[in-house]
Design an enzyme around this catalytic site. Sequence first.
Site: not given
Lengths: 297, 297
Positions: B62, B64, B66-67, B138, B205, B263
């Site tokens: 996804h 976000h 941090d990914h 998510h 997530d 994570h």
Amino acid sequence: MKIPITFLGTSQAIPTEKRNHTAVLLKYRDETILIDCGEGTQRQFRKVHLNPCKITRILITHWHGDHVLGLPGLFQTLALSNYPKTLHIYGPRGTKRFINEIYKMFLFAGKLKIEVKEVNGKFFENNDFYLEATPLKHGAGVNGYSFIEKDKIRLDKNKLRKLKIKGKIISDLQKGEDIVWQGRKIKAKDITYLQKGKKITFLWDTVLFENCYKAAKNSDLLISESNFTEKEAELAREYKHLTAKQAAQIAKKSKVKKLILTHLSQRYENNENIILNEAKKVFKNTILAEDLMKVEV
Amino acid sequence: MKIPITFLGTSQAIPTEKRNHTAVLLKYRDETILIDCGEGTQRQFRKVHLNPCKITRILITHWHGDHVLGLPGLFQTLALSNYPKTLHIYGPRGTKRFINEIYKMFLFAGKLKIEVKEVNGKFFENNDFYLEATPLKHGAGVNGYSFIEKDKIRLDKNKLRKLKIKGKIISDLQKGEDIVWQGRKIKAKDITYLQKGKKITFLWDTVLFENCYKAAKNSDLLISESNFTEKEAELAREYKHLTAKQAAQIAKKSKVKKLILTHLSQRYENNENIILNEAKKVFKNTILAEDLMKVEV
């Protein structure tokens, strides 16, 4: 007062096992100034046990990826950590457009207050220091930066004690004003001395030209890129970078006190002394930056 | 054949001294598959002495930060290293738009060939394995991914030797076809056995719901987020994340062989056993991921 400088990242475009992308942190009183923010910079803060929420200003030299790709992640972390202030970002022309692009992809935009200025010349000043941007020449618009501490009038405490001067009147002396104390005229210049402010200059990435000397002039510390050696002078010209020798020539001609070379290439990963020795032949007081290294000026 | 998996980053949104942002690498024959690419991933490659130019496919769970914030820097490094292939990128709905945004800021766009697909269900297949995306829930559109090795018909070499079967005809047996050898009918099933393919699933997530069980079903290895513990079940629901217990429940109910939790939050930086123990109470064969850890399935 010593000014601590922490090298968060010291690599050239491609990071190595030991060197992360470019970022340097300068602390001075209430100010924590980050110069460039390569990918992974926020994690480097963790490694030196510094809180990125302490950052007050970010100075971007230019918008090549290896100098700025840590910004989106840093913004995210500041937003998640409820960064309470306005984050001041300075950079060369184009900075506003790039920050807008980052913001479009940024999920916490409302949570972080940012003020962006495209700068040239003196761009920030308070009682203690000022910041100056000098345009350099690279593939993109690029600024060199100088942190310049102001000279301070200091009191000679021995003389003060001898003359038994006390109270608020001392602040007049500190401003350089003559006073009358117990009927006696006291000249400020007899009881004070000038403490020269320090100058720290950051130069990357650029070709060698007059502005490099101008920016670095009389710096106590010059932190300069050193992407190539003289053997590759042709490449250095093509990619618009400095060689180690050129960085040293700037230091020498500009009467710098100390030179630290950074932005070091993976090509020299196992043989960095070549870079150091080339510079030292021209300017002896040179060292190579290392990741997480801290120096005090 | 063992399938090596390297944990390049194992942190939650904010990295810690020991944990970088999420990224996992799976190698299988000619394929090197990267699942997520948090900030700093390209440097993690250097630390495990792997060449990022070996990557064949990138699976994005996804969008976000941090990914995915390692993507622009990785693209830059691949372009600078003359990455010779087409880089295949898969992700949930919205992936094309985000990749386009990155491209706009990207200085070497012409130098890197990228093909982007927004996927759901089986999306890649060759003779040896296939890849499957399962939509999860998510804040953003998110996919879980499974790498599924195909079952293989293997020859019983002892029996082959005994019957002195040689030559090209062996490939018919391998296809499961009966043959006639020196006038004698040989049944494929008597001389071959089925080697079960391996399944590896990546889940982050997400909230806990039926698709988690579906994606993880019969996996040899489940790699799952574990952002919270049961004590914070309320927060887990609010931020749409799994708790350690829920990850273990998925592993148990889906008859997974081994569970690795990743994570992991900075909140547990000095006390990660709480997470591990919570999961182990439900599913014993659980370990915590560590940065640069390599496991083989």
